[in-house]
Write a protein that holds these residues in place. Structure first.
Motif, PDB file in Angstrom:
ATOM      1  N   ALA A  47       0.873  -1.176   0.000  1.00 21.99           N
ATOM      2  CA  ALA A  47       0.000   0.000   0.000  1.00 21.99           C
ATOM      3  C   ALA A  47       0.908   1.224   0.000  1.00 21.99           C
ATOM      4  O   ALA A  47       1.889   1.274   0.755  1.00 21.99           O
ATOM      5  N   THR A  48       0.579   2.199  -0.817  1.00 18.84           N
ATOM      6  CA  THR A  48       1.438   3.381  -0.958  1.00 18.84           C
ATOM      7  C   THR A  48       0.941   4.545  -0.114  1.00 18.84           C
ATOM      8  O   THR A  48       1.227   5.705  -0.413  1.00 18.84           O
ATOM      9  N   PHE A  49       0.178   4.242   0.943  1.00 20.69           N
ATOM     10  CA  PHE A  49      -0.381   5.275   1.814  1.00 20.69           C
ATOM     11  C   PHE A  49      -0.466   4.710   3.223  1.00 20.69           C
ATOM     12  O   PHE A  49      -0.363   3.499   3.439  1.00 20.69           O
ATOM     13  N   THR A  50      -0.678   5.575   4.187  1.00 21.43           N
ATOM     14  CA  THR A  50      -0.840   5.135   5.573  1.00 21.43           C
ATOM     15  C   THR A  50      -2.321   5.127   5.924  1.00 21.43           C
ATOM     16  O   THR A  50      -3.155   5.623   5.166  1.00 21.43           O
ATOM     17  N   GLY A  51      -2.665   4.579   7.088  1.00 20.57           N
ATOM     18  CA  GLY A  51      -4.052   4.551   7.527  1.00 20.57           C
ATOM     19  C   GLY A  51      -4.747   3.279   7.093  1.00 20.57           C
ATOM     20  O   GLY A  51      -4.167   2.400   6.447  1.00 20.57           O
ATOM     21  N   PRO A  52      -6.040   3.153   7.441  1.00 20.23           N
ATOM     22  CA  PRO A  52      -6.803   1.942   7.123  1.00 20.23           C
ATOM     23  C   PRO A  52      -6.852   1.685   5.620  1.00 20.23           C
ATOM     24  O   PRO A  52      -6.836   2.615   4.808  1.00 20.23           O
ATOM     25  N   LEU A  53      -6.952   0.425   5.264  1.00 19.45           N
ATOM     26  CA  LEU A  53      -7.007   0.020   3.862  1.00 19.45           C
ATOM     27  C   LEU A  53      -8.470  -0.055   3.410  1.00 19.45           C
ATOM     28  O   LEU A  53      -9.220  -0.903   3.889  1.00 19.45           O
ATOM     29  N   PRO A  54      -8.920   0.832   2.519  1.00 23.40           N
ATOM     30  CA  PRO A  54     -10.304   0.746   2.025  1.00 23.40           C
ATOM     31  C   PRO A  54     -10.560  -0.598   1.353  1.00 23.40           C
ATOM     32  O   PRO A  54      -9.628  -1.291   0.928  1.00 23.40           O
ATOM     33  N   PHE A  55     -11.838  -0.940   1.230  1.00 26.46           N
ATOM     34  CA  PHE A  55     -12.169  -2.256   0.696  1.00 26.46           C
ATOM     35  C   PHE A  55     -11.621  -2.453  -0.717  1.00 26.46           C
ATOM     36  O   PHE A  55     -11.066  -3.513  -1.033  1.00 26.46           O
ATOM     37  N   ALA A  56     -11.739  -1.449  -1.572  1.00 23.74           N
ATOM     38  CA  ALA A  56     -11.241  -1.592  -2.943  1.00 23.74           C
ATOM     39  C   ALA A  56      -9.742  -1.859  -2.951  1.00 23.74           C
ATOM     40  O   ALA A  56      -9.237  -2.645  -3.762  1.00 23.74           O
ATOM     41  N   ALA A  57      -9.007  -1.220  -2.027  1.00 20.93           N
ATOM     42  CA  ALA A  57      -7.572  -1.459  -1.933  1.00 20.93           C
ATOM     43  C   ALA A  57      -7.287  -2.877  -1.442  1.00 20.93           C
ATOM     44  O   ALA A  57      -6.336  -3.531  -1.899  1.00 20.93           O
ATOM     45  N   GLN A  58      -8.099  -3.375  -0.517  1.00 20.34           N
ATOM     46  CA  GLN A  58      -7.938  -4.758  -0.057  1.00 20.34           C
ATOM     47  C   GLN A  58      -8.131  -5.734  -1.216  1.00 20.34           C
ATOM     48  O   GLN A  58      -7.419  -6.740  -1.333  1.00 20.34           O
ATOM     49  N   VAL A  59      -9.109  -5.434  -2.068  1.00 24.26           N
ATOM     50  CA  VAL A  59      -9.380  -6.305  -3.213  1.00 24.26           C
ATOM     51  C   VAL A  59      -8.202  -6.293  -4.180  1.00 24.26           C
ATOM     52  O   VAL A  59      -7.737  -7.343  -4.640  1.00 24.26           O
ATOM     53  N   TRP A  60      -7.711  -5.097  -4.481  1.00 21.78           N
ATOM     54  CA  TRP A  60      -6.555  -4.994  -5.379  1.00 21.78           C
ATOM     55  C   TRP A  60      -5.356  -5.742  -4.808  1.00 21.78           C
ATOM     56  O   TRP A  60      -4.641  -6.446  -5.524  1.00 21.78           O
ATOM     57  N   GLY A  82     -22.938  -4.750  -6.209  1.00 24.11           N
ATOM     58  CA  GLY A  82     -24.189  -4.383  -5.557  1.00 24.11           C
ATOM     59  C   GLY A  82     -25.174  -5.508  -5.367  1.00 24.11           C
ATOM     60  O   GLY A  82     -26.369  -5.261  -5.150  1.00 24.11           O
ATOM     61  N   LEU A  83     -24.720  -6.766  -5.410  1.00 27.26           N
ATOM     62  CA  LEU A  83     -25.632  -7.893  -5.204  1.00 27.26           C
ATOM     63  C   LEU A  83     -25.871  -8.172  -3.729  1.00 27.26           C
ATOM     64  O   LEU A  83     -26.812  -8.883  -3.376  1.00 27.26           O
ATOM     65  N   CYS A  84     -25.003  -7.653  -2.860  1.00 30.46           N
ATOM     66  CA  CYS A  84     -25.177  -7.806  -1.422  1.00 30.46           C
ATOM     67  C   CYS A  84     -24.620  -6.566  -0.743  1.00 30.46           C
ATOM     68  O   CYS A  84     -23.879  -5.787  -1.353  1.00 30.46           O
ATOM     69  N   ASP A  85     -24.978  -6.369   0.508  1.00 25.68           N
ATOM     70  CA  ASP A  85     -24.590  -5.158   1.232  1.00 25.68           C
ATOM     71  C   ASP A  85     -23.457  -5.377   2.221  1.00 25.68           C
ATOM     72  O   ASP A  85     -23.050  -4.445   2.910  1.00 25.68           O
ATOM     73  N   ASP A  86     -22.967  -6.591   2.310  1.00 24.55           N
ATOM     74  CA  ASP A  86     -21.887  -6.908   3.241  1.00 24.55           C
ATOM     75  C   ASP A  86     -20.859  -7.777   2.525  1.00 24.55           C
ATOM     76  O   ASP A  86     -21.185  -8.879   2.068  1.00 24.55           O
ATOM     77  N   PRO A  87     -19.602  -7.330   2.425  1.00 23.11           N
ATOM     78  CA  PRO A  87     -18.607  -8.117   1.699  1.00 23.11           C
ATOM     79  C   PRO A  87     -18.116  -9.338   2.461  1.00 23.11           C
ATOM     80  O   PRO A  87     -17.463 -10.204   1.886  1.00 23.11           O
ATOM     81  N   GLY A  88     -18.421  -9.401   3.757  1.00 20.92           N
ATOM     82  CA  GLY A  88     -17.932 -10.512   4.556  1.00 20.92           C
ATOM     83  C   GLY A  88     -16.492 -10.303   4.988  1.00 20.92           C
ATOM     84  O   GLY A  88     -15.820  -9.360   4.547  1.00 20.92           O
ATOM     85  N   PRO A  89     -15.967 -11.180   5.848  1.00 21.19           N
ATOM     86  CA  PRO A  89     -14.632 -10.978   6.414  1.00 21.19           C
ATOM     87  C   PRO A  89     -13.492 -11.413   5.506  1.00 21.19           C
ATOM     88  O   PRO A  89     -12.327 -11.116   5.787  1.00 21.19           O
ATOM     89  N   THR A  90     -13.800 -12.116   4.412  1.00 19.79           N
ATOM     90  CA  THR A  90     -12.768 -12.680   3.544  1.00 19.79           C
ATOM     91  C   THR A  90     -12.877 -12.093   2.139  1.00 19.79           C
ATOM     92  O   THR A  90     -13.977 -11.939   1.611  1.00 19.79           O
ATOM     93  N   VAL A  91     -11.728 -11.768   1.555  1.00 20.02           N
ATOM     94  CA  VAL A  91     -11.692 -11.332   0.162  1.00 20.02           C
ATOM     95  C   VAL A  91     -11.536 -12.575  -0.709  1.00 20.02           C
ATOM     96  O   VAL A  91     -10.603 -13.366  -0.509  1.00 20.02           O
ATOM     97  N   HIS A  92     -12.456 -12.749  -1.664  1.00 24.52           N
ATOM     98  CA  HIS A  92     -12.424 -13.907  -2.552  1.00 24.52           C
ATOM     99  C   HIS A  92     -11.867 -13.508  -3.914  1.00 24.52           C
ATOM    100  O   HIS A  92     -12.323 -12.528  -4.519  1.00 24.52           O
ATOM    101  N   VAL A  93     -10.891 -14.252  -4.388  1.00 24.77           N
ATOM    102  CA  VAL A  93     -10.353 -14.051  -5.730  1.00 24.77           C
ATOM    103  C   VAL A  93     -10.266 -15.400  -6.430  1.00 24.77           C
ATOM    104  O   VAL A  93     -10.172 -16.442  -5.779  1.00 24.77           O
ATOM    105  N   THR A  94     -10.321 -15.365  -7.753  1.00 23.76           N
ATOM    106  CA  THR A  94     -10.170 -16.578  -8.543  1.00 23.76           C
ATOM    107  C   THR A  94      -8.978 -16.406  -9.468  1.00 23.76           C
ATOM    108  O   THR A  94      -8.839 -15.371 -10.126  1.00 23.76           O
ATOM    109  N   ALA A  95      -8.129 -17.423  -9.522  1.00 23.68           N
ATOM    110  CA  ALA A  95      -6.940 -17.430 -10.373  1.00 23.68           C
ATOM    111  C   ALA A  95      -7.092 -18.513 -11.439  1.00 23.68           C
ATOM    112  O   ALA A  95      -7.861 -19.461 -11.263  1.00 23.68           O
TER     113      ALA A  95
END
Length: 324
Positions: A47-60, A82-95
């Motif tokens: 992360a190239t900034f300080t402070g909390p990591l926004p959700f979009a940054a966590q995804v990236w 926008g299919l749900c209002d809570d992203p949950g505690p885990t970031v899901h990615v597919t490789a």
């Protein structure tokens, strides 16, 4: 690409490989990390900034850690679209299935897919699966059929996709859990059912017991537009199916107003919730059959199983008494 543009396009997150390819030297990268201007998120991802990591940054950060070709998927992609209002505690990615991400990645679950090139959205950022494939991924991992129903109906109700597009995506998949149920659901959703509760009523109350087919999500215009969940217009009978959302507080007051107006206009309104339709669909069907018969329906309901309280003999006696 200029490193500043790259960082801006990735919500302030960059991989080691990207930074070096953009012209940053090893010494400069080390200094940025040691000085605290940049910080490590995952191995080789910063992360190239300080402070909390926004959700979009966590995804990236999760996508960059998973490597080339990876995309956000499952609940993470659902939240982004926008299919749900809570992203949950885990970031899901597919490789891509031909690669394997080494080691555990904190807060991230990596899935693998052979068809990722086809299911990846061509333009959205952060990169993610197409909406239809996101829904089907969630259906495939659902532990209960009601959970699978919820994802399909939420996607259609929020107008993120259509039953037709979901059906096309489903046809392209060789293997998926709950296929038969989802195929039936997509037909039902196309007919107007917009929630698992409405689907349950359509299948387990109306169809299973041979009741007449109601008009679903009927729009009625007057001094104000109202929507009727299930309307048996010929018999002036309406069924309202109360899920939790939209039927509390102000929503409940509007429901009462609507029911009162319907009664004044000569309609009978039957109102059911989850506990009624999911735990006693036969009892609901028996009640509806009696009201429909009292208002002119001449058909005969049927028992759906041994012990079903829909008794055709009682119905025939009621029908005979109505015509005496």
């Amino acid at each position: 690409m200029d490193i500043e543009d790259l960082i801006a396009g990735q919500d302030g997150v960059v991989s080691r490989a990207q930074a070096l390819a953009s012209g940053l030297t090893e010494d400069a990268l080390t200094w940025l990390l040691r000085s605290g201007r940049w910080r490590r998120v995952h191995a080789g991802v910063y992360a190239t900034f300080t402070g909390p990591l926004p959700f979009a940054a966590q995804v990236w950060a999760a996508i960059l850690r998973a490597g080339r070709g990876a995309v956000a998927s499952h609940r993470t992609a659902a939240y982004l679209d926008g299919l749900c209002d809570d992203p949950g505690p885990t970031v899901h990615v597919t490789a891509p299935a031909e690669r394997h991400v080494r080691g555990k990645v904190d807060g991230v679950r990596v899935h693998y897919a052979h068809r990722l090139a086809l299911t990846r959205h061509p333009a959205k950022t952060p990169p993610r699966t197409r909406v239809e494939d996101t829904v089907l991924d969630l259906v495939d991992t659902a532990s209960h059929p009601r959970e699978a129903e919820g994802w399909v109906t939420a996607a259609c109700q929020r107008r993120a996709t259509t039953p037709e597009r979901l059906a096309d995506a489903l046809a392209r998949r060789k293997k998926i859990r709950w296929r038969a149920m989802v195929e039936a659901m997509l037909t039902d959703v196309a007919e107007g059912a917009q929630s698992p509760l409405e689907l349950r009523h359509l299948r387990r109350v109306e169809r299973a017991h041979g009741l007449p087919t109601g008009c679903r999500q009927r729009r009625v215009a007057g001094r104000r537009v109202i929507w009727i969940d299930v309307d048996y217009e010929q018999y002036r009978v309406r069924v309202e199916l109360d899920g939790r959302v939209g039927h509390t507080g102000e929503g409940r007051f509007r429901d009462h107003q609507r029911d009162n107006r319907a009664t004044v206009d000569g309609h009978a309104t039957l109102r059911y919730g989850h506990a009624d339709v999911f735990t006693d669909p036969c009892g609901v069907a028996a009640e509806q059959a009696r009201v429909l018969t009292a208002r002119g329906w001449t058909g005969t309901p049927r028992s759906c199983r041994p012990g079903c309280p829909v008794d055709t003999r009682d119905h025939r006696r009621l029908l005979a008494s109505e015509h005496q």
